[in-house]
Design a protein around this motif. Sequence first.
Motif, PDB file in Angstrom:
ATOM      1  N   SER A   7     -41.026   0.990 -10.677  1.00  0.00           N
ATOM      2  CA  SER A   7     -40.458   2.084  -9.891  1.00  0.00           C
ATOM      3  C   SER A   7     -38.963   2.248 -10.167  1.00  0.00           C
ATOM      4  N   SER A   8     -38.257   1.155 -10.275  1.00  0.00           N
ATOM      5  CA  SER A   8     -36.823   1.213 -10.567  1.00  0.00           C
ATOM      6  C   SER A   8     -36.568   1.805 -11.947  1.00  0.00           C
ATOM      7  N   MET A   9     -37.343   1.383 -12.917  1.00  0.00           N
ATOM      8  CA  MET A   9     -37.170   1.911 -14.282  1.00  0.00           C
ATOM      9  C   MET A   9     -37.480   3.405 -14.327  1.00  0.00           C
ATOM     10  N   MET A  10     -38.526   3.837 -13.618  1.00  0.00           N
ATOM     11  CA  MET A  10     -38.866   5.262 -13.592  1.00  0.00           C
ATOM     12  C   MET A  10     -37.747   6.063 -12.930  1.00  0.00           C
ATOM     13  N   ILE A  12     -34.553   5.295 -12.812  1.00  0.00           N
ATOM     14  CA  ILE A  12     -33.411   5.323 -13.730  1.00  0.00           C
ATOM     15  C   ILE A  12     -33.656   6.306 -14.862  1.00  0.00           C
ATOM     16  N   ILE A  13     -34.872   6.316 -15.412  1.00  0.00           N
ATOM     17  CA  ILE A  13     -35.201   7.224 -16.517  1.00  0.00           C
ATOM     18  C   ILE A  13     -35.140   8.675 -16.058  1.00  0.00           C
ATOM     19  N   MET A  18     -32.272  13.909 -15.970  1.00  0.00           N
ATOM     20  CA  MET A  18     -31.693  15.013 -15.202  1.00  0.00           C
ATOM     21  C   MET A  18     -30.190  15.144 -15.446  1.00  0.00           C
ATOM     22  N   MET A  19     -29.494  14.010 -15.580  1.00  0.00           N
ATOM     23  CA  MET A  19     -28.058  14.060 -15.864  1.00  0.00           C
ATOM     24  C   MET A  19     -27.792  14.661 -17.239  1.00  0.00           C
ATOM     25  N   MET A  20     -28.598  14.299 -18.225  1.00  0.00           N
ATOM     26  CA  MET A  20     -28.425  14.868 -19.558  1.00  0.00           C
ATOM     27  C   MET A  20     -28.715  16.366 -19.559  1.00  0.00           C
TER      28      MET A  20
END
Length: 117
Positions: A7-10, A12-13, A18-20
């Motif tokens: 869940s944490s990795m998802m 972050i990804i 979204m930031m990019m």
Amino acid sequence: MMLMLTSSMMAIIITSIMMMMCTTISKISKKDREKMSPFECGFDPKSSARTPFSIQFFLIAVLFLIFDIEIAIILPIIIIMKWSLTSTWITVITFFIFILILGLYHEWNNGVLEWAK
């Protein structure tokens, strides 16, 4: 444990993607000067569209929002009165209103409530 890691990795990804995307979209819109200029019926603008406003107005608006939110906090306290002890309820509500009055006095003492100086 593995579920938390996944869940944490998802998260972050997805956040990175979204930031990019936001960075890419903002670079595209900065290039187009016509879209960024104010529209006045096809004519060139006579003055800047980004005129400054009174900081006093902004402070009064923030003060109003703070007290508006605190009223939204007070309303459920009235409903809770049915299930709590009367002395505890009176103590909590008195303390809360005392903090509100203290904040109002602080704003008044700093001169935020005086519109014209």
